[in-house]
Design an enzyme around this catalytic site. Structure first.
Site, PDB file in Angstrom:
ATOM      1  N   ARG A  18       0.822  -1.229   0.000  1.00 47.30           N
ATOM      2  CA  ARG A  18       0.000   0.000   0.000  1.00 47.30           C
ATOM      3  C   ARG A  18       0.852   1.274   0.000  1.00 47.30           C
ATOM      4  O   ARG A  18       0.492   2.260   0.628  1.00 47.30           O
ATOM      5  CB  ARG A  18      -0.919   0.060   1.218  1.00 47.30           C
ATOM      6  CG  ARG A  18      -1.967  -1.035   1.254  1.00 47.30           C
ATOM      7  CD  ARG A  18      -3.030  -0.671   2.278  1.00 47.30           C
ATOM      8  NE  ARG A  18      -3.769  -1.814   2.744  1.00 47.30           N
ATOM      9  CZ  ARG A  18      -4.250  -1.940   3.985  1.00 47.30           C
ATOM     10  NH1 ARG A  18      -4.069  -0.991   4.867  1.00 47.30           N
ATOM     11  NH2 ARG A  18      -4.939  -3.011   4.317  1.00 47.30           N
ATOM     12  N   ARG A  22      -2.562   6.279   0.434  1.00 51.27           N
ATOM     13  CA  ARG A  22      -2.593   6.315   1.888  1.00 51.27           C
ATOM     14  C   ARG A  22      -1.823   7.492   2.475  1.00 51.27           C
ATOM     15  O   ARG A  22      -2.374   8.556   2.636  1.00 51.27           O
ATOM     16  CB  ARG A  22      -2.093   5.001   2.507  1.00 51.27           C
ATOM     17  CG  ARG A  22      -2.750   3.720   2.002  1.00 51.27           C
ATOM     18  CD  ARG A  22      -4.250   3.750   2.102  1.00 51.27           C
ATOM     19  NE  ARG A  22      -4.859   2.433   2.127  1.00 51.27           N
ATOM     20  CZ  ARG A  22      -4.966   1.610   1.099  1.00 51.27           C
ATOM     21  NH1 ARG A  22      -4.435   1.930  -0.060  1.00 51.27           N
ATOM     22  NH2 ARG A  22      -5.599   0.480   1.224  1.00 51.27           N
ATOM     23  N   ARG A  31      -6.151  13.011  -4.863  1.00 53.16           N
ATOM     24  CA  ARG A  31      -7.478  12.515  -4.495  1.00 53.16           C
ATOM     25  C   ARG A  31      -8.482  13.641  -4.242  1.00 53.16           C
ATOM     26  O   ARG A  31      -9.682  13.405  -4.233  1.00 53.16           O
ATOM     27  CB  ARG A  31      -7.372  11.594  -3.275  1.00 53.16           C
ATOM     28  CG  ARG A  31      -6.873  10.198  -3.626  1.00 53.16           C
ATOM     29  CD  ARG A  31      -7.969   9.322  -4.215  1.00 53.16           C
ATOM     30  NE  ARG A  31      -8.865   8.855  -3.163  1.00 53.16           N
ATOM     31  CZ  ARG A  31     -10.056   9.335  -2.929  1.00 53.16           C
ATOM     32  NH1 ARG A  31     -10.527  10.322  -3.652  1.00 53.16           N
ATOM     33  NH2 ARG A  31     -10.793   8.854  -1.962  1.00 53.16           N
ATOM     34  N   ASP A  67      -6.975  -1.813  -7.599  1.00 48.15           N
ATOM     35  CA  ASP A  67      -7.547  -2.425  -6.395  1.00 48.15           C
ATOM     36  C   ASP A  67      -7.956  -3.855  -6.705  1.00 48.15           C
ATOM     37  O   ASP A  67      -8.252  -4.187  -7.862  1.00 48.15           O
ATOM     38  CB  ASP A  67      -8.762  -1.638  -5.890  1.00 48.15           C
ATOM     39  CG  ASP A  67      -9.097  -2.052  -4.454  1.00 48.15           C
ATOM     40  OD1 ASP A  67      -8.426  -1.563  -3.534  1.00 48.15           O
ATOM     41  OD2 ASP A  67      -9.995  -2.895  -4.263  1.00 48.15           O
ATOM     42  N   TYR A 144     -15.537 -10.423   0.051  1.00 46.51           N
ATOM     43  CA  TYR A 144     -16.264  -9.184  -0.291  1.00 46.51           C
ATOM     44  C   TYR A 144     -17.541  -9.482  -1.068  1.00 46.51           C
ATOM     45  O   TYR A 144     -18.577  -8.857  -0.864  1.00 46.51           O
ATOM     46  CB  TYR A 144     -15.355  -8.246  -1.095  1.00 46.51           C
ATOM     47  CG  TYR A 144     -14.283  -7.627  -0.243  1.00 46.51           C
ATOM     48  CD1 TYR A 144     -14.605  -6.686   0.734  1.00 46.51           C
ATOM     49  CD2 TYR A 144     -12.942  -7.986  -0.389  1.00 46.51           C
ATOM     50  CE1 TYR A 144     -13.618  -6.120   1.542  1.00 46.51           C
ATOM     51  CE2 TYR A 144     -11.957  -7.421   0.403  1.00 46.51           C
ATOM     52  CZ  TYR A 144     -12.301  -6.492   1.369  1.00 46.51           C
ATOM     53  OH  TYR A 144     -11.336  -5.936   2.157  1.00 46.51           O
TER      54      TYR A 144
HETATM   55  O1  CP3 Z   1       0.157   0.593  -2.882  1.00 49.99           O
HETATM   56  C1  CP3 Z   1      -1.037   0.607  -3.206  1.00 49.99           C
HETATM   57  O2  CP3 Z   1      -1.925   1.176  -2.535  1.00 49.99           O
HETATM   58  C2  CP3 Z   1      -1.331  -0.055  -4.513  1.00 49.99           C
HETATM   59  C3  CP3 Z   1      -2.684  -0.165  -4.886  1.00 49.99           C
HETATM   60  C4  CP3 Z   1      -3.602  -1.014  -4.016  1.00 49.99           C
HETATM   61  C5  CP3 Z   1      -4.831  -0.532  -3.504  1.00 49.99           C
HETATM   62  N1  CP3 Z   1      -5.490  -1.576  -2.942  1.00 49.99           N
HETATM   63  C6  CP3 Z   1      -5.314   0.864  -3.614  1.00 49.99           C
HETATM   64  C7  CP3 Z   1      -6.326   1.347  -2.658  1.00 49.99           C
HETATM   65  C8  CP3 Z   1      -3.499  -2.353  -3.675  1.00 49.99           C
HETATM   66  C9  CP3 Z   1      -2.342  -3.317  -3.910  1.00 49.99           C
HETATM   67  C10 CP3 Z   1      -4.703  -2.705  -3.004  1.00 49.99           C
HETATM   68  C11 CP3 Z   1      -5.004  -4.072  -2.562  1.00 49.99           C
HETATM   69  C12 CP3 Z   1      -6.192  -4.317  -1.738  1.00 49.99           C
HETATM   70  N2  CP3 Z   1      -7.403  -3.697  -1.775  1.00 49.99           N
HETATM   71  C13 CP3 Z   1      -6.279  -5.373  -0.805  1.00 49.99           C
HETATM   72  C14 CP3 Z   1      -5.196  -6.381  -0.535  1.00 49.99           C
HETATM   73  C15 CP3 Z   1      -4.107  -5.823   0.287  1.00 49.99           C
HETATM   74  C16 CP3 Z   1      -4.413  -5.642   1.731  1.00 49.99           C
HETATM   75  O3  CP3 Z   1      -4.318  -4.506   2.165  1.00 49.99           O
HETATM   76  O4  CP3 Z   1      -4.725  -6.618   2.404  1.00 49.99           O
HETATM   77  C17 CP3 Z   1      -7.556  -5.320  -0.227  1.00 49.99           C
HETATM   78  C18 CP3 Z   1      -8.080  -6.229   0.844  1.00 49.99           C
HETATM   79  C19 CP3 Z   1      -8.263  -4.261  -0.857  1.00 49.99           C
HETATM   80  C20 CP3 Z   1      -9.667  -3.844  -0.616  1.00 49.99           C
HETATM   81  C21 CP3 Z   1      -9.737  -2.425  -0.207  1.00 49.99           C
HETATM   82  N3  CP3 Z   1      -9.609  -1.344  -1.053  1.00 49.99           N
HETATM   83  C22 CP3 Z   1      -9.950  -1.914   1.103  1.00 49.99           C
HETATM   84  C23 CP3 Z   1     -10.123  -2.770   2.332  1.00 49.99           C
HETATM   85  C24 CP3 Z   1      -9.943  -0.516   0.992  1.00 49.99           C
HETATM   86  C25 CP3 Z   1     -10.243   0.489   2.065  1.00 49.99           C
HETATM   87  C26 CP3 Z   1      -9.214   0.569   3.091  1.00 49.99           C
HETATM   88  C27 CP3 Z   1      -8.727   1.962   3.283  1.00 49.99           C
HETATM   89  O5  CP3 Z   1      -7.558   2.074   3.688  1.00 49.99           O
HETATM   90  O6  CP3 Z   1      -9.485   2.936   3.089  1.00 49.99           O
HETATM   91  C28 CP3 Z   1      -9.700  -0.179  -0.349  1.00 49.99           C
HETATM   92  C29 CP3 Z   1      -9.545   1.181  -0.889  1.00 49.99           C
HETATM   93  C30 CP3 Z   1      -8.204   1.511  -1.448  1.00 49.99           C
HETATM   94  N4  CP3 Z   1      -7.489   0.715  -2.306  1.00 49.99           N
HETATM   95  C31 CP3 Z   1      -7.465   2.718  -1.227  1.00 49.99           C
HETATM   96  C32 CP3 Z   1      -6.307   2.629  -2.008  1.00 49.99           C
HETATM   97  C33 CP3 Z   1      -5.227   3.674  -2.185  1.00 49.99           C
HETATM   98  C34 CP3 Z   1      -7.906   3.881  -0.336  1.00 49.99           C
HETATM   99  C35 CP3 Z   1      -9.022   4.569  -1.023  1.00 49.99           C
HETATM  100  C36 CP3 Z   1      -8.890   6.054  -1.176  1.00 49.99           C
HETATM  101  O7  CP3 Z   1      -7.839   6.589  -1.521  1.00 49.99           O
HETATM  102  O8  CP3 Z   1      -9.935   6.652  -0.976  1.00 49.99           O
END
Ligand code: CP3
Length: 336
Positions: A18, A22, A31, A67, A144
């Site tokens: 991630r 973030r 964003r 994602d 999910y």
């Molecule tokens: O480095 C990276 O962030 C690369 C891109 C990436 C995202 N999601 C972007 C994202 C990757 C590799 C993921 C994988 C992902 N997504 C997983 C597996 C990895 C892990 O963390 O276990 C899972 C379970 C998801 C599902 C998911 N997507 C969740 C649970 C969330 C919300 C959590 C949160 O922190 O808000 C997302 C949203 C998401 N995916 C964000 C990002 C950057 C945040 C959304 C935003 O910017 O509004």
């Protein structure tokens, strides 16, 4: 990629789960202008977000901004990603009829923008970091799809698995087919390695994993064999490592609940390993982080095949300077 291929390296490579998003202020700025899915679906924006941590920290892996939910477009399942909540599916999959309605199409049709983003990423990177593709593993996607949103126990998912095995296997079969096509497409588009995220696997015991999940994970890694380097990712699965090893990925990512040395012992010397700093440790003073990172590097010894990473994702409140120091510290490991 040398470490992923178990070749000797002059310094331990590092990237962070991630990392693209973030905690980075430049990501937050992006964003403000675009919704999450808009960034993911626009190759230029997705690549911009992907490169942010590469430019800022000098990490060795560039994980594509995307994602795990995106292949739901191939399955024909509408979803949202709600800020602070995560993925939400309005009509969860609960019956055989629901499963039968799922389409299985490749990424050229379902998510062409992911392939386009990877092609662009490869050319923009020019070899300064590995281009990392990824997908959600069938079990974690099912969590999910069946429960409909993030949960601690995923009760509807596990109830289907134990109580309606024919529906479960029908669902897992389709998720596996879509994931195979999705990852094969990413490899063709230029991903150097691909990571399969089975984030919620720790909810299962070894028997349930063997019966309801392992055959599907094995199928995915065997479809990819020889075309790329495949990475298995999960958390809370120290008790499952021997069975995970048997799904035959090229690399196994482990979290902080087991020591790196013990995990490698179980995984076996023929596989590379990724991990395993606790991401919450980054909230502690740098001296604490440095000691923990040094311990991980020491456990890896000088054996080829270790890629430094966190055991799970960066928390949004992490200070990016800690990640900067950590990247430099790991890279300096070759000098110690
Ligand atoms: O480095 C990276 O962030 C690369 C891109 C990436 C995202 N999601 C972007 C994202 C990757 C590799 C993921 C994988 C992902 N997504 C997983 C597996 C990895 C892990 O963390 O276990 C899972 C379970 C998801 C599902 C998911 N997507 C969740 C649970 C969330 C919300 C959590 C949160 O922190 O808000 C997302 C949203 C998401 N995916 C964000 C990002 C950057 C945040 C959304 C935003 O910017 O509004």
């Amino acid at each position: 990629m040398a470490a992923a291929n178990m070749r000797p390296v002059d310094t331990t490579p590092v990237w962070f789960m991630r990392q693209a998003g973030r905690c980075l202020p430049e990501y937050r700025e992006l964003r403000k202008k675009y919704a999450f899915l808009e960034v993911a679906r626009t190759p230029e924006l997705a690549v911009e977000a992907t490169l942010m941590p590469v430019d800022r920290f000098g990490v060795d892996g560039a994980v594509l901004f995307a994602d795990i939910m995106l292949p739901l477009e191939s399955l024909g399942v509408p979803f949202e990603i709600k800020p602070g909540v995560g993925p939400v599916i309005e009509h969860p999959i609960r019956t055989m009829e629901d499963v039968e309605k799922l389409r299985v199409v490749g990424p050229e049709e379902g998510t062409p923008y992911v392939l386009e983003a990877l092609r662009l990423l490869r050319s923009e990177l020019g070899g300064r970091a590995a281009a990392l593709g990824f997908a959600g593993a069938p079990f974690t996607l099912a969590c999910y799809l069946v429960d409909g949103r993030s949960s601690r126990e995923y009760p509807a998912t596990k109830a289907m698995m134990y109580g309606q095995p024919e529906v479960w296997h029908g669902l897992m079969d389709k998720l596996t087919s879509v994931t195979e096509l999705y990852l094969q497409g990413q490899v063709e588009a230029g991903a150097d390695a691909v990571q399969l995220f089975d984030s919620w696997l720790g909810l299962l015991g070894a028997d349930a994993y063997r019966q309801f999940v392992q055959p599907y994970t094995t199928r995915i890694f065997s479809a990819l064999k020889g075309t790329t380097r495949s990475i298995h990712f999960s958390t809370g699965t120290s008790h499952l490592l021997p069975v995970i090893r048997d799904t035959n990925p090229d690399m196994v990512s482990v979290d902080w609940r087991i020591s790196l040395a013990d995990a490698w012992e179980v995984i076996g010397g023929d596989k590379s390993i990724q991990g395993n700093l606790d991401p919450t440790m980054l909230m502690a003073p740098w001296s604490v982080v440095a000691r923990a990172a040094a311990d991980i590097l020491e456990q890896a010894g000088n054996r080829p095949g270790h890629v430094f990473n966190l055991g799970h994702g960066i928390l949004p409140e992490t200070d990016p300077d800690q990640l900067q120091c950590l990247t430099e510290f790991v890279h300096a490991s070759g000098d110690r």
